[in-house]
Enzyme design. Structure first.
Site, PDB file in Angstrom:
ATOM      1  N   LYS A  53       0.840  -1.208   0.000  1.00  0.00           N
ATOM      2  CA  LYS A  53       0.000   0.000   0.000  1.00  0.00           C
ATOM      3  C   LYS A  53       0.875   1.258   0.000  1.00  0.00           C
ATOM      4  CE  LYS A  53      -0.171  -0.198   5.038  1.00  0.00           C
ATOM      5  NZ  LYS A  53      -0.919  -0.725   6.194  1.00  0.00           N
ATOM      6  N   ARG A 105     -10.150   0.241  15.443  1.00  0.00           N
ATOM      7  CA  ARG A 105     -10.045   0.991  14.195  1.00  0.00           C
ATOM      8  C   ARG A 105     -10.983   0.271  13.228  1.00  0.00           C
ATOM      9  NH1 ARG A 105      -4.338   1.513  11.037  1.00  0.00           N
ATOM     10  NH2 ARG A 105      -5.012  -0.588  10.434  1.00  0.00           N
ATOM     11  N   TYR A 123      15.505  30.174   7.449  1.00  0.00           N
ATOM     12  CA  TYR A 123      14.330  30.918   7.904  1.00  0.00           C
ATOM     13  C   TYR A 123      14.300  30.998   9.432  1.00  0.00           C
ATOM     14  CZ  TYR A 123      12.145  30.676   3.261  1.00  0.00           C
ATOM     15  OH  TYR A 123      11.862  30.815   1.948  1.00  0.00           O
ATOM     16  N   MET A 168      11.346  24.477   1.680  1.00  0.00           N
ATOM     17  CA  MET A 168      10.490  23.680   0.807  1.00  0.00           C
ATOM     18  C   MET A 168      11.297  22.779  -0.137  1.00  0.00           C
ATOM     19  SD  MET A 168       7.489  24.934  -1.765  1.00  0.00           S
ATOM     20  CE  MET A 168       6.443  25.618  -0.499  1.00  0.00           C
TER      21      MET A 168
HETATM   22  C1  LIG Z   1      -0.214  -1.681   6.918  1.00  0.00           C
HETATM   23  C2  LIG Z   1      -0.807  -2.969   7.339  1.00  0.00           C
HETATM   24  C3  LIG Z   1       0.003  -4.102   7.548  1.00  0.00           C
HETATM   25  C4  LIG Z   1       1.511  -4.064   7.520  1.00  0.00           C
HETATM   26  O1  LIG Z   1       2.036  -3.593   8.728  1.00  0.00           O
HETATM   27  P1  LIG Z   1       3.614  -3.549   8.964  1.00  0.00           P
HETATM   28  O2  LIG Z   1       3.777  -3.079  10.353  1.00  0.00           O
HETATM   29  O3  LIG Z   1       4.167  -2.573   7.966  1.00  0.00           O
HETATM   30  O4  LIG Z   1       4.114  -4.922   8.722  1.00  0.00           O
HETATM   31  C5  LIG Z   1      -0.638  -5.318   7.797  1.00  0.00           C
HETATM   32  N1  LIG Z   1      -1.986  -5.394   7.873  1.00  0.00           N
HETATM   33  C6  LIG Z   1      -2.771  -4.319   7.712  1.00  0.00           C
HETATM   34  C7  LIG Z   1      -4.252  -4.483   7.813  1.00  0.00           C
HETATM   35  C8  LIG Z   1      -2.226  -3.074   7.459  1.00  0.00           C
HETATM   36  O5  LIG Z   1      -3.021  -2.006   7.331  1.00  0.00           O
END
Ligand SMILES: *Cc1c(COP(=O)(O)O)cnc(C)c1O
Length: 367
Positions: A34, A128, A257, A304
């Site tokens: 992802k 969650r 800055y 930036m």
């Molecule tokens: C992002 C995610 C993972 C991976 O987690 P890591 O700590 O990067 O291994 C696994 N399962 C779900 C549902 C996730 O959202």
């Protein structure tokens, strides 16, 4: 064209990490790609993971899964953040498994003529995603209307293996799996473990583990579990940038800055051609770059498109030279963990936030 900055991704490191993770658990491995593969590049990493023996790919969004499929990935793909109202038909067209965590999503899928394979997400204590308040109602539905391929949940504290919440979540997962069995549903693939649990909690592997950060050679938590090196993981990304300019300045020069920092003594400063637009955290103190194995810390605020490092009075670095922003640390450079510590963040965010202006180069690291 010569780049002013590049993220070099060594896919052989990803392959080595997959081999290590597979050796840690005898079950199937889902490579989590992802968010553009945590900044490493969705398609290249997805295809490399498939070549390296990953059994599944996992993403958050349906559109990420569709991209992988249309670019040639053949192994199963699970997308777990597919909200009600999504185009579930396209998940069927592209042969993508989807997660559901609400009665609303169930009803939408049940009403389709051709239905996607579904993994039921259950909330075992992270609060969650996943079924929680609707669980009993869900169990009363006619679940034979959909094809249930899996059931899964997610750990909130797997990077703290001695926390009781891990046992509580594992027990709750088993209870919810038993709830399904009691209504005649026995999903073939049960999965709970992320990277940290895959490395530390072998009793939670079930039928498949979902590894993200470890795939990229980074520790799920360097403070509690040890560094990449301690875990035998190989960081896949090396971030390099060019020194746009090297200049000599006197002591007590205000830098950047807000003039938040002053040179302590006469020194050479390097202007690095990356900034917060590229994902360099603006509030960083205690990280920087390395030139020929010598660390040069950030001085002043990150802008930036640029930030300034203190190369030291004796540095031989010149305008146009490359410096390493982070890498595996083997040549004196900062690591993604160092950057995380220096900016109050985590290594996940350091690589994921690297912006689209930084080209990803699929090649070995250079020193
Ligand atoms: C992002 C995610 C993972 C991976 O987690 P890591 O700590 O990067 O291994 C696994 N399962 C779900 C549902 C996730 O959202």
């Amino acid at each position: 064209m010569e780049h002013r900055a590049e993220a070099r991704v060594d896919v052989s490191a990803i392959a080595a990490n997959i081999a290590l993770l597979k050796s840690q658990s005898a079950v199937e491995l889902l490579a989590v790609v992802k968010a553009d593969a945590y900044g490493h590049g969705l398609i290249e990493v997805g295809l490399a993971a498939e070549r390296a023996g990953a059994d599944w790919l996992g993403v958050a969004l349906l559109e990420e899964a569709i991209l992988l499929r249309t670019r040639g990935v053949r192994i199963p793909i699970l997308a777990w953040l597919v909200s009600p109202g999504s185009d579930f038909k396209s998940s069927v067209t592209h042969d993508i498994d989807v997660a559901i965590s609400s009665v609303m999503a169930f009803n939408e899928i049940a009403s389709l003529k051709v239905k996607p394979r579904v993994h039921i997400e259950v909330d075992t204590g992270m609060t969650r995603g996943g079924f929680l308040d609707e669980w009993q109602e869900f169990l009363t539905l006619d679940l034979s209307q959909i094809e249930i391929a899996g059931v899964f949940s997610h750990f909130a504290r797997a990077d703290e293996p001695s926390e009781k919440q891990n046992i509580d979540q594992l027990n709750r997962f088993k209870e919810m799996v038993a709830d399904l069995a009691a209504v005649g549903i026995n999903p073939p693939i049960k999965h709970l473990s992320n990277s940290a649990a895959t490395l530390m909690n072998h009793g939670a592997a079930f039928d498949l583990v979902r590894t993200g950060i470890a795939l990229y050679g980074l520790s799920p938590d360097a403070n509690t579990l040890g560094s990449s090196k301690d875990l035998g993981l190989k960081p896949a990304m090396q971030l390099r940038a060019k020194l746009h300019l090297v200049k000599s300045v006197p002591a007590n020069s205000p830098v950047g800055y807000g003039a938040t920092a002053f040179t302590q003594s006469a020194t050479k400063l390097g202007v690095v051609a990356m900034g917060y637009a590229d994902g360099i955290p603006r509030n960083t103190q205690g990280a920087g770059v390395a030139f020929e194995g010598e660390k040069a810390p950030i001085i002043g605020r990150v802008s930036m498109d640029q930030f300034v490092v203190d190369l030291g009075a004796d540095s031989t670095a010149q305008s146009g030279d490359w410096v390493i922003v982070f890498g595996d640390g083997s040549h004196g450079e900062y690591t993604a963990d160092d950057w995380a510590r220096a900016s109050g963040s985590i290594n996940y965010e350091i690589t994921t936030r690297i912006g689209p202006r930084v080209p990803r180069i699929y090649a070995p690291h250079v020193y």
